[in-house]
Design a protein around this motif. Sequence first.
Motif, short mmCIF file in Angstrom:
data_model
loop_
_atom_site.label_atom_id
_atom_site.label_comp_id
_atom_site.label_asym_id
_atom_site.label_seq_id
_atom_site.Cartn_x
_atom_site.Cartn_y
_atom_site.Cartn_z
N PHE A 41 -7.23 21.76 -27.19
CA PHE A 41 -7.93 20.86 -28.09
C PHE A 41 -8.81 21.64 -29.06
N GLU A 42 -9.47 22.67 -28.56
CA GLU A 42 -10.32 23.50 -29.43
C GLU A 42 -9.48 24.15 -30.54
N ARG A 43 -8.31 24.64 -30.19
CA ARG A 43 -7.45 25.28 -31.19
C ARG A 43 -6.94 24.27 -32.22
N GLU A 44 -6.48 23.13 -31.77
CA GLU A 44 -5.87 22.15 -32.66
C GLU A 44 -6.89 21.47 -33.57
N PHE A 45 -8.00 21.03 -33.00
CA PHE A 45 -8.97 20.26 -33.77
C PHE A 45 -10.04 21.13 -34.42
N GLY A 46 -10.20 22.35 -33.97
CA GLY A 46 -11.24 23.23 -34.51
C GLY A 46 -11.03 23.56 -35.97
N GLU A 47 -9.78 23.61 -36.40
CA GLU A 47 -9.51 23.94 -37.80
C GLU A 47 -9.82 22.77 -38.74
N LEU A 48 -10.03 21.59 -38.20
CA LEU A 48 -10.34 20.42 -39.03
C LEU A 48 -11.82 20.33 -39.37
N TYR A 49 -12.64 21.13 -38.73
CA TYR A 49 -14.08 21.13 -39.00
C TYR A 49 -14.38 22.00 -40.21
N SER A 50 -15.34 21.56 -41.01
CA SER A 50 -15.76 22.30 -42.19
C SER A 50 -16.93 23.20 -41.82
N GLU A 51 -17.13 24.25 -42.58
CA GLU A 51 -18.26 25.14 -42.37
C GLU A 51 -19.52 24.62 -43.06
#
Length: 66
Positions: A41-51
């Motif tokens: 879940f961290e790998r899949e959804f982590g890229e959807l977060y903005s900095e």
Amino acid sequence: MQPKKQTASPQLDMFRSRLANILDHGHLLRRLSGLIDRDAFEREFGELYSEEGRPGIPIRMMVGLT
């Protein structure tokens, strides 16, 4: 913005038992929780977060609420 990483630091209190010691280890939901790959879940959804912007809600919480 990426949520902050939560570090596991179990602090034992003299007057409280840990939740892991109270729960039934043979319960189906308890056993199922051990089989879930939370890193996926961290790998899949982590890229959807903005900095940028406000701090993000932890991914584990978002998945658990669905």
